[in-house]
Scaffold this motif. Structure first.
Motif: not given
Length: 150
Positions: A116-145
């Motif tokens: 779901s979404g609100t304001k400019a994103y109301k009615g927006l749909h989307g799908k894709g994959t998580e391409d990268s997930a890097i975990f260092t201690g309690d830090k996370t860096v994700l890339t989704l496309t």
């Protein structure tokens, strides 16, 4: 003849107002209404042990491509026997996007959908994959496309 001239003049003045308004509508469509490919970057820190829908992390997001925005991200994590569900609530300058990442443990697939979404994103749909997930201690860096559409 005079009545016909008045009717034609009235019709012409209505068209003079209506045509520019109708022509302006498509030009005023924002980027968020068009759809297309996106790249989403999420950075944050948090509790990797959250398993029952609790807050698993807080951080920032940046989205580029068919939509552009940046802001805060809160992730909620639920662990089931065969899947891990990560619900992201991203609040940017143009509105909120609720996104669900479903990780199939056996297959190793990591798919996301916009729920779901609100304001400019109301009615927006989307799908894709998580391409990268890097975990260092309690830090996370994700890339989704993926792709977004209306």
């Amino acid at each position: 003849m005079r009545n016909r001239a008045i009717v034609l003049a009235s019709a012409a003045s209505l068209l003079a107002v209506a045509v520019p308004v109708s022509l302006a509508a498509p030009a005023s469509l924002s980027q968020e209404q068009a759809g297309g490919r996106i790249t989403l970057h999420i950075t944050g820190s948090g509790n990797a042990d959250a398993t029952n829908g609790a807050v698993a992390g807080v951080g920032r997001f940046t989205v580029s491509g068919a939509i552009t925005d940046k802001g805060t991200d809160t992730a909620y994590r639920t662990v089931k026997p065969t899947t891990v569900l990560l619900r992201h609530v991203m609040v940017g300058k143009k509105g909120r996007i609720n996104l669900l990442v479903t990780i199939d443990i056996a297959r190793g697939t990591k798919l996301w959908t916009i729920t779901s979404g609100t304001k400019a994103y109301k009615g927006l749909h989307g799908k894709g994959t998580e391409d990268s997930a890097i975990f260092t201690g309690d830090k996370t860096v994700l890339t989704l496309t993926g792709k977004v559409f209306r």
